[in-house]
Scaffold this active site. Structure first.
Site, PDB file in Angstrom:
ATOM      1  N   GLU A  92       0.522  11.676  21.551  1.00 22.57           N
ATOM      2  CA  GLU A  92       1.125  10.626  22.209  1.00 22.57           C
ATOM      3  C   GLU A  92       1.569   9.764  21.177  1.00 22.57           C
ATOM      4  O   GLU A  92       2.487   8.903  21.063  1.00 22.57           O
ATOM      5  CB  GLU A  92       0.718  10.144  23.507  1.00 22.57           C
TER       6      GLU A  92
ATOM      7  N   TYR B 188       3.185   3.354  28.711  1.00 23.80           N
ATOM      8  CA  TYR B 188       3.726   4.660  28.677  1.00 23.80           C
ATOM      9  C   TYR B 188       2.773   5.692  28.200  1.00 23.80           C
ATOM     10  O   TYR B 188       2.530   6.641  28.785  1.00 23.80           O
ATOM     11  CB  TYR B 188       5.161   4.623  27.506  1.00 23.80           C
TER      12      TYR B 188
ATOM     13  N   ASP C 119       9.591   6.498  28.879  1.00 29.83           N
ATOM     14  CA  ASP C 119       9.835   6.460  27.507  1.00 29.83           C
ATOM     15  C   ASP C 119      11.504   6.538  27.251  1.00 29.83           C
ATOM     16  O   ASP C 119      12.119   6.791  28.442  1.00 29.83           O
ATOM     17  CB  ASP C 119       9.274   7.484  26.460  1.00 29.83           C
TER      18      ASP C 119
HETATM   19  N1  ADE Z   1       7.165  12.865  23.777  1.00 32.36           N
HETATM   20  C1  ADE Z   1       6.503  12.101  23.963  1.00 32.36           C
HETATM   21  N2  ADE Z   1       5.142  12.795  24.374  1.00 32.36           N
HETATM   22  C2  ADE Z   1       5.745  14.181  24.366  1.00 32.36           C
HETATM   23  C3  ADE Z   1       4.992  15.123  24.794  1.00 32.36           C
HETATM   24  N3  ADE Z   1       3.913  15.176  25.216  1.00 32.36           N
HETATM   25  N4  ADE Z   1       5.457  16.482  24.547  1.00 32.36           N
HETATM   26  C4  ADE Z   1       6.734  16.377  24.287  1.00 32.36           C
HETATM   27  N5  ADE Z   1       7.432  15.227  23.708  1.00 32.36           N
HETATM   28  C5  ADE Z   1       6.751  13.985  23.973  1.00 32.36           C
END
Ligand code: ADE
Length: 367
Positions: free
Chosen positions: A36, A119, A137
């Site tokens: 993340e 987030y 997001d």
């Molecule tokens: N963008 C942000 N977190 C994500 C996740 N866990 N998998 C794919 N895209 C992401």
């Protein structure tokens, strides 16, 4: 009905989910957290190799907590937004030292750690710990704005929608489904509505112009800075390198010494543009107490874009410089050892420029 939306999206996700390294079961909260943070400003395809390399180097939170900041920055080198790495490192030490190595499993607990905002806390709590926590997001904002045809909704409004859509007990799965839909179907331009499970519920689609939501923001002009950068090489074939202050932009990273140019004579001419060389000589005078301006060559320029400004670095090579005393955050480093330091992206490009200059590399080879 919200339950129809939930069921349609979850059924689509069961078939079309992306198999990503941080989604391996059983979920490892450290992996989810790391992913993340890396994904906050960076595309999935770029993150994957960094993620895998990171875990071979720091296989657990304990390894990360014990690492030096220099090592952490080196493993992040090239990903940008280095405060993410510094905060993750600091947060790993806090969890290790103050919470017996247990990553908090609630949004509130996660929010108390550096580098974790609303987030990221929602994502970790739902994906790693199965909590009913929403996320918002860029992808989710777009999906929700289209679903409800909202051209300019506030973040508060969008958070409320994201929360109201959440199916109790399946938040992690649902959040990942939203992410994947936003990344693969409900894309910023040319969304593939034909394959979208939410098409029957999507007001923007019904109105005939899904791309119009959310309305594009007016872009501000991005300022531009010119810098003179000095490749100062001594008789032992070492280069003078500088470590940036630990706080702030690119904090803790290493670079070739640079200084901003305020009145750039346009356009500068390689390899002997007098004003550029004069600025380089001035910078050199501050760093090494010697007047070696005779040996300066303007060898090229490197451009780089940050989020809020762009830079052009005018690179000047100074050879056979006498090593003398220099400020504490400077160090003479051999060409081979430069790559062991965590460098900024434009300094990596400057290194390539240096290696591609036959006249410069032949001088290096001879020594
Ligand atoms: N963008 C942000 N977190 C994500 C996740 N866990 N998998 C794919 N895209 C992401």
């Amino acid at each position: 009905m919200i339950s129809n939306i939930q069921n349609a999206l979850l059924a689509w996700f069961a078939k079309h989910k992306r198999h990503l390294p941080w989604r391996r079961e059983p979920r490892d909260p450290y992996h989810v957290w790391l992913a993340e943070i890396m994904l906050q400003q960076t595309q999935v395809a770029t993150v994957i190799p960094y993620f895998e390399r990171w875990l071979t180097h720091f296989p657990s939170l304990a390894h990360l907590a014990q690492a030096s900041q220099d090592d952490v920055l080196k493993r992040w080198e090239g990903l940008g937004y280095y405060s993410r790495a510094r905060n993750l490192h600091k947060a790993a030490q806090m969890v290790q030292n103050e919470q017996a190595g247990q990553i908090p499993n609630t949004v509130a607990g996660l929010l108390a750690l550096p580098g974790i905002g609303r987030y990221t806390a929602g994502a970790i709590a739902s994906l790693a710990f199965g909590q009913d926590a929403a996320i918002l997001d860029g992808n989710v904002k777009r999906v929700v704005s289209r679903l409800y045809a909202l051209p300019a909704a506030s973040d508060d409004e969008l958070w409320q929608h994201s929360e109201s859509l959440l199916p109790a007990g399946r938040a992690g799965e649902f959040n990942e489904a939203l992410m994947d839909l936003g990344a693969t179907i409900c894309t910023p331009r040319a969304p593939t509505c034909a394959g979208c499970p939410l098409k029957p519920h999507c007001i923007a689609y019904t109105k005939g112009a899904p791309e119009a939501y959310p309305a594009p923001k007016v872009k501000k002009a991005i300022p531009h800075k010119n810098l003179v950068t000095l490749l100062c090489r001594n008789q032992n074939a070492q280069f003078l390198m500088r470590q940036r202050p630990r706080q702030g932009l690119l904090g803790g990273l290493w670079e070739f010494p640079s200084e901003e140019i305020f009145d750039l004579p346009q356009p500068p001419r390689l390899p002997s543009d007098a004003p550029i060389l004069a600025l380089a000589a001035g910078l050199m005078g501050q760093l090494v107490s010697e007047n070696a301006s005779a040996n300066l060559r303007y060898i090229g320029l490197v451009k780089h874009a940050f989020t809020h400004f762009r830079i052009t670095r005018h690179v000047v090579f100074a050879d056979q410089v006498q090593p003398t005393l220099h400020p504490e955050n400077y160090r003479w480093v051999s060409a081979d050892d430069i790559t062991k330091l965590a460098l900024t992206k434009s300094d990596l490009r400057i290194l390539e420029l240096l290696n591609s200059m036959s006249v410069v590399s032949s001088q290096i080879d001879r020594s």
